[in-house]
Design a protein around this motif. Structure first.
Motif, short mmCIF file in Angstrom:
data_model
loop_
_atom_site.label_atom_id
_atom_site.label_comp_id
_atom_site.label_asym_id
_atom_site.label_seq_id
_atom_site.Cartn_x
_atom_site.Cartn_y
_atom_site.Cartn_z
N THR A 74 -51.59 1.82 -33.04
CA THR A 74 -51.17 2.23 -34.38
C THR A 74 -51.79 1.34 -35.45
N ALA A 75 -51.60 0.03 -35.30
CA ALA A 75 -51.95 -0.90 -36.37
C ALA A 75 -53.43 -1.22 -36.45
N LEU A 76 -54.10 -1.30 -35.32
CA LEU A 76 -55.49 -1.76 -35.31
C LEU A 76 -56.51 -0.62 -35.28
N VAL A 77 -56.08 0.57 -34.87
CA VAL A 77 -57.04 1.67 -34.74
C VAL A 77 -56.68 2.81 -35.70
N ALA A 78 -55.54 3.46 -35.47
CA ALA A 78 -55.24 4.71 -36.18
C ALA A 78 -55.06 4.51 -37.68
N ARG A 79 -54.20 3.58 -38.08
CA ARG A 79 -53.94 3.41 -39.51
C ARG A 79 -55.18 3.02 -40.30
N PRO A 80 -55.95 2.01 -39.86
CA PRO A 80 -57.16 1.67 -40.63
C PRO A 80 -58.15 2.83 -40.75
N LEU A 81 -58.30 3.64 -39.67
CA LEU A 81 -59.22 4.76 -39.74
C LEU A 81 -58.74 5.82 -40.73
N LEU A 82 -57.44 6.07 -40.74
CA LEU A 82 -56.91 7.03 -41.71
C LEU A 82 -57.10 6.54 -43.14
N VAL A 108 -51.97 12.12 -33.61
CA VAL A 108 -53.13 11.59 -32.91
C VAL A 108 -54.34 11.72 -33.82
N VAL A 109 -55.04 10.61 -34.02
CA VAL A 109 -56.27 10.61 -34.81
C VAL A 109 -57.43 10.92 -33.86
N VAL A 110 -58.16 11.99 -34.16
CA VAL A 110 -59.25 12.45 -33.29
C VAL A 110 -60.58 12.30 -34.02
N LEU A 111 -61.54 11.72 -33.33
CA LEU A 111 -62.90 11.62 -33.86
C LEU A 111 -63.81 12.48 -32.99
N ALA A 112 -64.47 13.44 -33.62
CA ALA A 112 -65.27 14.41 -32.88
C ALA A 112 -66.53 14.73 -33.67
N THR A 113 -67.29 15.71 -33.18
CA THR A 113 -68.52 16.14 -33.85
C THR A 113 -68.37 17.59 -34.25
N ALA A 114 -68.42 17.86 -35.54
CA ALA A 114 -68.31 19.21 -36.09
C ALA A 114 -69.70 19.74 -36.41
N PRO A 115 -69.81 21.00 -36.82
CA PRO A 115 -71.13 21.52 -37.19
C PRO A 115 -71.82 20.73 -38.28
N PHE A 116 -71.05 20.07 -39.13
CA PHE A 116 -71.64 19.29 -40.22
C PHE A 116 -71.79 17.81 -39.89
N GLY A 117 -71.43 17.40 -38.66
CA GLY A 117 -71.58 16.00 -38.28
C GLY A 117 -70.27 15.39 -37.83
N PRO A 118 -70.18 14.05 -37.80
CA PRO A 118 -68.96 13.39 -37.35
C PRO A 118 -67.77 13.76 -38.23
N THR A 170 -56.58 14.98 -37.73
CA THR A 170 -55.29 14.59 -37.16
C THR A 170 -54.58 15.82 -36.63
N LEU A 171 -53.86 15.61 -35.54
CA LEU A 171 -53.03 16.66 -34.96
C LEU A 171 -51.78 16.02 -34.37
N THR A 172 -50.79 16.83 -34.10
CA THR A 172 -49.57 16.34 -33.46
C THR A 172 -49.55 16.80 -32.01
N PRO A 173 -48.94 16.02 -31.12
CA PRO A 173 -48.95 16.39 -29.70
C PRO A 173 -48.36 17.76 -29.41
N ASP A 174 -47.41 18.20 -30.24
CA ASP A 174 -46.80 19.49 -29.96
C ASP A 174 -47.72 20.66 -30.29
N GLN A 175 -48.88 20.39 -30.89
CA GLN A 175 -49.86 21.44 -31.13
C GLN A 175 -50.74 21.70 -29.91
N ALA A 176 -50.61 20.86 -28.90
CA ALA A 176 -51.44 20.97 -27.71
C ALA A 176 -50.57 21.12 -26.47
N ALA A 177 -51.19 21.56 -25.39
CA ALA A 177 -50.52 21.56 -24.09
C ALA A 177 -50.72 20.18 -23.47
#
Length: 354
Positions: A72-80, A142-152, A156-163
């Protein structure tokens, strides 16, 4: 202003049954991790320096507290913060998943390029599996880093949005798979990011894991010294035997190496650039390499009692074995540490203050 306390002197229960929600529930809460009241340690605020956050994550690792503070403190919050997205209340997790299939939810009609290369907005459809997400079942987001058609991209999504398929590491910490089937992520939860921020995410994840390893290593030292001092053999404490002293000295040395490497990476991570890459790669390489030796010595000096669930040593060593491989093991980071170095740049890199 309220205070939540995690008292780690109570019997430890499996991490997947531990309620972490109340720990982060109130944004005005001062959270305290403690064994005894006089030894209470306040956790830094969200805007604390990297050095303060590393120290708190290290303490969390030392007390083997079952909660995703480092994530939470060292990864997700600073990235957001860097991506200018709102920071949700509660525990957070992260996933770096370039293998996801990401496309526009509202593709734009354009005579230029292939179909779907442009969108009316940045609303995305995401398909794929986020594997072994730390503490996913307990995360508010959950903070997700991925590659979209326009680049990196950062979204964010919540766990209840996924199986969710529950999983865990050797220490029984949740490591869950999140399966996404054309999940629509609104443009308000999506940010285009630079490749540099994607690299920073990897560095933050590795350094957070290194800080936890440093804390668990100190826990191994504390427990081992206590055991060899109290345990007697042939009429004297184990700590009086020369062979035991030598092994304890090696144990303390390895723990100190990890701690120094983690502390040395704090300032470079704040400043960024090649210095941050080198410092974090060195920290994770040392932390993962030392984890093997630290656990070997600690269990050797404890003897058979150290492998039982009744002894607290296994709470530290199972985490060390797990964290050693997570977010890149020593081989992964050693290769990346050495790759940019040459005969002319090695010495200046080692001797220049970031």
């Amino acid at each position: 202003m309220s205070t939540h306390t995690i008292d780690t002197s109570t019997p430890v229960i499996p991490a997947d049954a531990y309620d972490t929600t109340t720990f982060f529930a109130d944004p005005d809460t001062i959270a305290v991790v403690t064994n005894t009241t006089p030894d209470a340690v306040p956790l830094p605020a969200a805007d604390a320096s990297t050095a303060e956050l590393l120290a708190a994550a290290q303490e969390s690792g030392r007390r083997v507290v079952p909660e995703p503070f480092a994530e939470t403190a060292l990864v997700a919050r600073p990235l957001l913060h860097r991506a200018h997205l709102p920071v949700p209340d509660g525990p957070l997790s992260y996933a770096i998943a370039p293998e996801l299939t990401v496309r526009y939810a509202h593709p734009a009609a354009s005579p230029v390029g292939s179909s779907g290369c442009l969108g009316d907005d940045d609303t995305l459809l995401v398909t794929g599996t986020l594997r072994r997400v730390p503490w996913a079942r307990a995360a508010a987001a959950v903070v997700v880093l991925a590659t979209a058609p326009f680049g990196p991209v950062l979204l964010t999504l919540t766990p209840d949005q996924a199986a969710l398929t529950p999983g865990g590491n050797l220490a029984e910490e949740p490591r869950d798979d999140l399966h996404l089937a054309a999940l629509e992520i609104p443009a308000s939860h999506v940010r285009r990011i630079s490749p540099e921020l994607l690299d920073e995410a990897r560095l933050r994840a590795a350094l957070a894991r290194s800080a936890l390893i440093a804390g668990a290593a100190e826990r191994c030292v504390d427990l081992t010294v206590t055991h060899t001092t109290a345990r007697t053999q042939f009429g004297r404490p184990l700590s009086r035997f020369q062979a035991v002293k030598q092994e304890e000295a090696r144990l303390i040395e390895e723990a100190a190496l990890v701690r120094a490497a983690v502390q040395a990476a704090a300032v470079p991570l704040d400043t960024g650039g090649t210095a941050a890459y080198f410092a974090v790669a060195a920290a994770k390489t040392q932390a993962s390499a030392s984890a093997t030796e630290i656990t070997r010595i600690a269990h050797q000096l404890h003897g058979a009692i150290g492998i039982t669930r009744l002894n607290p040593l296994h709470l530290a060593t199972t985490r060390l074995w797990s964290w050693r491989d997570e977010d890149g093991d020593e081989t992964y980071w050693a290769h990346r540490l050495a790759r940019p170095l040459t005969a002319t740049t090695l010495w200046p890199t080692l001797t220049t203050t970031p």
